[in-house]
Design an enzyme around this catalytic site. Sequence first.
Site, PDB file in Angstrom:
ATOM      1  CB  SER A  71      -0.884   0.022   1.253  1.00 53.35           C
ATOM      2  OG  SER A  71      -1.515   1.276   1.410  1.00 53.35           O
TER       3      SER A  71
ATOM      4  CE1 TYR B 151      -3.938  -2.103   5.289  1.00 57.14           C
ATOM      5  CE2 TYR B 151      -3.349   0.174   4.803  1.00 57.14           C
ATOM      6  CZ  TYR B 151      -3.736  -1.082   4.383  1.00 57.14           C
ATOM      7  OH  TYR B 151      -3.925  -1.312   3.046  1.00 57.14           O
TER       8      TYR B 151
END
Length: 266
Positions: free
Chosen positions: A157, A171
């Site tokens: 990501s 995350y």
Amino acid sequence: MTQDHTAPNWPQLADLRGKRVLITGASTGIGAAAARAFGANGARVGVHYNASRDKAEAVAREVEAAGGKAVLIGGDVTKSAEIPRIMAEALSGLGGLDVLINNAGGLVKRVPVTDYDDGIIDGIIDLNIRQVAHFMREAARTLIAQGTGGSIVNVSSVAARIGGGPGSVLYAASKGFISTATRGWARELVKHRIRVNAVSPGVIMTPFHERYSTPEQLVAMQAGIPMDRLGQADECVGAFLYLASETLGSFVTGQILEVNGGQYMP
């Protein structure tokens, strides 16, 4: 914002026809888009899902309608004992493995550092790190035993590059693990002709952001994207096809391919 599921005119890569592709988390979002695209290239696609069986069945029908073959495989990837069973079902249904797309993952919950507890820490590790490592093990064992090489594509990501937004630092860190480990796994497995790469999406409008990001947060995110818009799941798919294809990506391993509209330029 909803994703338009009209099938794009995907490039036809002859070497993907008949390939056996397992995609984790393939019932929605980027995983579903990838499943449809591999189907359009004539691949045999393992459509993995956890809770969203109805959506996974719809994706499987789209894979078949596009010209591929679909195998539905259910299971909770956060339960380590489930992963060998998921892989075994995939191998049985697909007749082996050529490509693994480690797509399953998620934010779990936005939590500020002052509110961390073991539940959120363990939840993020289980969903974004532990299960990927287990699937890497299972895929590596399978591909080495087959002796035919293969491609593994993990999903990182843009958060791994910038540290994440409000409440998403853990995350982001878990995706940083994926990016780093991808490079190490690539070096370790290259002698077996197994290429390991990652796709790193930016702000892509999927159920992820529909669930975890407010309209105000999305406006702020868009302001930092040079293309001045948010991405769609289908716009990530070309990266997966490229990295899975031996025709296009045979000399590519250990790479993190950014798909983010210019939000981060390494």
